[in-house]
Design an enzyme around this catalytic site. Sequence first.
Site, mmCIF file in Angstrom:
data_model
loop_
_atom_site.group_PDB
_atom_site.id
_atom_site.type_symbol
_atom_site.label_atom_id
_atom_site.label_comp_id
_atom_site.label_asym_id
_atom_site.label_seq_id
_atom_site.Cartn_x
_atom_site.Cartn_y
_atom_site.Cartn_z
ATOM 1 N N GLU A 125 1.030 -0.948 -0.181
ATOM 2 C CA GLU A 125 -0.228 -0.020 0.238
ATOM 3 C C GLU A 125 1.131 1.352 0.279
ATOM 4 O O GLU A 125 0.801 1.425 0.935
ATOM 5 C CB GLU A 125 -0.972 -0.425 1.102
ATOM 6 C CG GLU A 125 -2.102 -0.918 1.440
ATOM 7 C CD GLU A 125 -2.817 -0.672 2.387
ATOM 8 O OE1 GLU A 125 -2.645 -0.265 3.089
ATOM 9 O OE2 GLU A 125 -3.369 -1.848 2.070
ATOM 10 N N SER A 156 -4.814 1.308 0.849
ATOM 11 C CA SER A 156 -6.091 1.421 2.159
ATOM 12 C C SER A 156 -6.972 2.243 1.063
ATOM 13 O O SER A 156 -7.271 3.486 0.963
ATOM 14 C CB SER A 156 -5.929 2.260 3.080
ATOM 15 O OG SER A 156 -6.742 1.667 4.058
#
Length: 198
Positions: free
Chosen positions: A86, A113
């Site tokens: 991420e 996210s």
Amino acid sequence: MIATAAAPVNAATGLAVLKGNICPDGAVIKPSAASAHLMRHTGPALVFESIDDYKARINDDDLEVDANTVLVLKNVGPKGYPGMPEVGNMTLPKKLLQQGISDMVRISDGRMSGTGFGTVILHVSPEAALGGNFSVLQTGDMISLDVERRTLDVQLTDEELARRRKAWQPPSPQVSRGYVQLYTQRVLQAHLGADLDF
């Protein structure tokens, strides 16, 4: 909370898939988390070839960047940055944050996210590690985003893109053995779920 279609919690859709010469197999944006004034935007690219390149330069006081710039982060997709961590929600340059700028168009072949906010385009497919048009974007190229039309394009001719792809060299593999090598050889692209092909 479940609202009616006549009185939605948010007028913008949760997710949208973009297509264009940057991402012929698609890219994803979350319009409900994006800035309204950036949903249709054209600006010059500022390209980072890797997450290390981004980290090394993003807060440089001499970085040529303004609110109109489109930040582009390459080689953080399933193959280019194995596992697709991420890192797609790039923070803005410090000097722009100090000017009160809170959002910019950002594009990567990585992910972030689901709670992240901003005008962030993710999962560009094919990813930079494969040598498509996204892999040959350069700083200064003009990029056009139109979320309503679901398009994401670089303002270059097909001939120029083909010339750049021909000259492109793949990045050196990060790992040459074990599970990570197997993963990078067999992982599918983001639009196919970044699953393994067996």
